[in-house]
Design an enzyme around this catalytic site. Structure first.
Site, PDB file in Angstrom:
ATOM      1  N   LYS A  79      39.563  40.896  29.967  1.00  0.00           N
ATOM      2  CA  LYS A  79      39.774  40.401  28.604  1.00  0.00           C
ATOM      3  C   LYS A  79      40.728  41.330  27.854  1.00  0.00           C
ATOM      4  CE  LYS A  79      36.965  38.877  24.606  1.00  0.00           C
ATOM      5  NZ  LYS A  79      35.589  38.725  24.095  1.00  0.00           N
ATOM      6  N   SER A 154      34.167  34.217  22.436  1.00  0.00           N
ATOM      7  CA  SER A 154      35.566  34.577  22.415  1.00  0.00           C
ATOM      8  C   SER A 154      36.151  34.901  23.794  1.00  0.00           C
ATOM      9  CB  SER A 154      35.757  35.793  21.500  1.00  0.00           C
ATOM     10  OG  SER A 154      35.092  36.933  22.016  1.00  0.00           O
ATOM     11  N   SER A 178      29.732  36.033  23.054  1.00  0.00           N
ATOM     12  CA  SER A 178      31.069  35.738  23.600  1.00  0.00           C
ATOM     13  C   SER A 178      31.211  35.759  25.111  1.00  0.00           C
ATOM     14  CB  SER A 178      32.093  36.690  22.996  1.00  0.00           C
ATOM     15  OG  SER A 178      32.459  36.213  21.736  1.00  0.00           O
TER      16      SER A 178
HETATM   17  N1  GLN Z   1      31.134  33.696  17.880  1.00  0.00           N
HETATM   18  C1  GLN Z   1      30.669  34.980  17.466  1.00  0.00           C
HETATM   19  C2  GLN Z   1      31.587  35.560  16.421  1.00  0.00           C
HETATM   20  O1  GLN Z   1      32.589  34.962  16.138  1.00  0.00           O
HETATM   21  C3  GLN Z   1      30.528  35.904  18.633  1.00  0.00           C
HETATM   22  C4  GLN Z   1      31.787  36.596  19.012  1.00  0.00           C
HETATM   23  C5  GLN Z   1      31.611  37.628  20.078  1.00  0.00           C
HETATM   24  O2  GLN Z   1      30.562  37.734  20.716  1.00  0.00           O
HETATM   25  N2  GLN Z   1      32.635  38.422  20.235  1.00  0.00           N
HETATM   26  O3  GLN Z   1      31.315  36.582  15.856  1.00  0.00           O
END
Ligand code: GLN
Length: 477
Positions: A79, A154, A178
């Site tokens: 990532k 994400s 995410s």
């Molecule tokens: N969807 C969540 C957020 O936008 C989780 C994101 C993540 O785990 N990086 O904060």
């Protein structure tokens, strides 16, 4: 057996038995990338030349006994919020468009020591803020199961890459779901480890008290093996734990559910859950019971506070962490400005996307002196209450079961119209981060349109062994 259908462990085994060359695995992955990447767009950067050169090195290392581990020779995607020395690390943000780190994240050093080959950087929501990979400044990633749909987020690029066969495995990061949510949307397996198990050194921080790097793979065994590679104490991360129980692959040797106790929060199955996802979830409970597991329902009283507490804490930490992107130290700087403050303002206005700005504003607000007690402190107290509730549940249960998301992958363009509605979609994943717990998503079915559905198994702190054992046993069925 075709390379493409192999898991990472199978590939490495063939390589170590000299039946497959390391370079063949790398070429296979780049063949798939050539075929599919134009449509899927899982990657932000690819290192074909480096990967082939490294394949030669690893081949030699396997021959001379330098690399003996179970994932030696396996190509892996990373990532784009994880630093690799000399490679662009953008966090899918314009503000870091030309940022090249001088050092490796701890996890990258560990991949190298294991004889693995990094093939490229995957797309993500900007600074990992989002649930669809649509907030990337470099275009959306599409779900390989149906290109009209998002891969989740994400870590959408990492999960889409594995689902499309464009990588044998990948690293993601999980701050509020995410890894687990996009794994569910893409029909792959992903683990968010207990907080402190994997070093955050070299992971660009979103919300430091919640962030963890974790594996994404084709099955539970691959994820366990990769977790074993990346986990371990790191003095460079002050929150890193010195755990002695890192033999994760061992915990799945015994694929037995007999006598294991699973708890299901009743409230998680009430309003807001898509009926098809609920059906798949209930089917999974049946499979578990038929294998001798005990499944019980229990009540979680703090459910309605999970999303607000998470978004307040995550945004507060994000606003503080993202202060460093000011046009001086890193990446992008506005071309025209008058004086220092104007430079900060224009750089940040032009460099950050809408969702990131929204979180910075929310975070700065809840941390400001007039509102700190009313919002931020209250959110911290709420987090403590949520943790107490999970502690009580783990007095009774080995594993807590939950959907990974209330629905299957939405269509591209649907979610960002209403950010608050999108936040609600994180309802089943955020508490795990607030409490520092480990969680794994494994595929458990498909909806009528053929989109994948995942189930989430949550463990107590240091409970990776139990959730891995349960997930492997379920997968074997
Ligand atoms: N969807 C969540 C957020 O936008 C989780 C994101 C993540 O785990 N990086 O904060």
């Amino acid at each position: 057996m075709e390379l493409q259908t192999m898991t990472a462990l199978e590939l490495s085994k063939k390589i170590r038995q000299r039946q497959v060359k390391v370079a063949d695995g790398v070429k296979e992955v780049f063949d798939q990338i050539e075929k599919k990447e134009g449509k899927v767009h899982a990657y932000l950067d690819l290192y074909k030349k480096d990967a082939l050169a490294r394949a030669k090195e690893v081949e030699k290392g396997i021959m001379d006994g330098t690399y003996t581990g179970p994932l030696a020779g396996v190509p892996i995607a990373v990532k784009d919020n994880i630093c690799i020395k000399g490679k662009k690390t953008t966090c899918a943000s314009k503000i870091l468009e030309n940022f090249v780190p001088q050092y490796n994240a701890e996890v990258i050093d560990r991949l190298e020591k294991a004889g693995m080959i990094v093939i490229g950087k995957t797309n993500m929501d900007e600074f990992a803020m989002g649930s669809t990979t649509e907030t990337s400044a470099y275009g959306v990633t599409r779900n390989p199961w149906d290109l009209e749909h998002v891969p989740g987020g994400s870590s959408g690029g990492s999960c889409a890459a594995v689902a499309a066969g464009e990588a044998f495995m990948a690293l993601g990061s999980d701050t509020g779901g995410s890894i687990r949510q996009p794994s569910s949307f893409c029909g792959v397996t992903g683990i968010k480890p207990t907080y402190g198990t994997v070093s955050r050194y070299g992971l660009v921080a979103y919300a430091s008290s919640l962030d963890q790097i974790g594996p994404v793979g084709k099955d539970v065994a691959d994820c366990a093996a990769l977790l074993e590679v990346i986990a371990g104490h790191d003095p460079k991360d002050s929150t890193s734990l010195d755990r002695k129980d890192l033999d994760f692959s061992k915990s799945i040797e015994e694929k037995k559910l007999l006598g294991m106790k699973f708890g299901v929060p009743k409230e998680f199955l009430a309003k807001g859950l898509d009926p098809e996802v609920k059906d798949a979830f209930m089917e999974t409970l049946k499979v578990l019971t038929s294998q001798g597991a005990i499944v019980e329902f229990f009540s979680v009283e703090t459910m309605e506070y999970m999303i607000p507490a998470y978004y307040i804490i995550a945004s507060a930490e994000a606003s503080s962490n993202l202060e460093r992107f000011d046009g001086v130290k890193y990446g992008y700087r506005a071309a025209e400005y008058e004086g220092l403050h104007d430079m900060y303002k224009k750089t940040r206005t032009e460099g950050f996307g809408e969702e990131v700005k929204r979180r910075i504003m929310l975070g700065s607000f809840v941390l400001s002196s007039g509102y700190y007690d009313a919002y931020y402190l209250k959110a911290l107290r709420t987090k403590a209450l949520i943790k107490q509730e999970f502690d009580r549940a783990f007095d009774k249960y080995d594993v807590i079961l939950a959907p990974a998301a209330p629905y299957t992958a939405p269509k591209i363009g649907e979610s960002l119209k209403d950010p608050l509605a999108m936040y609600l979609g994180d309802i089943y994943t955020v508490a795990v981060n607030l409490c520092g717990l480990p969680g794994i998503t494994v595929p458990c079915g498909q909806d009528k349109a053929g989109m994948p559905i995942g189930i989430q198994m949550i463990g107590n702190c240091f409970g990776e062994h139990k959730i891995l054992r349960a997930a492997a046993a379920y997968e074997a069925e």
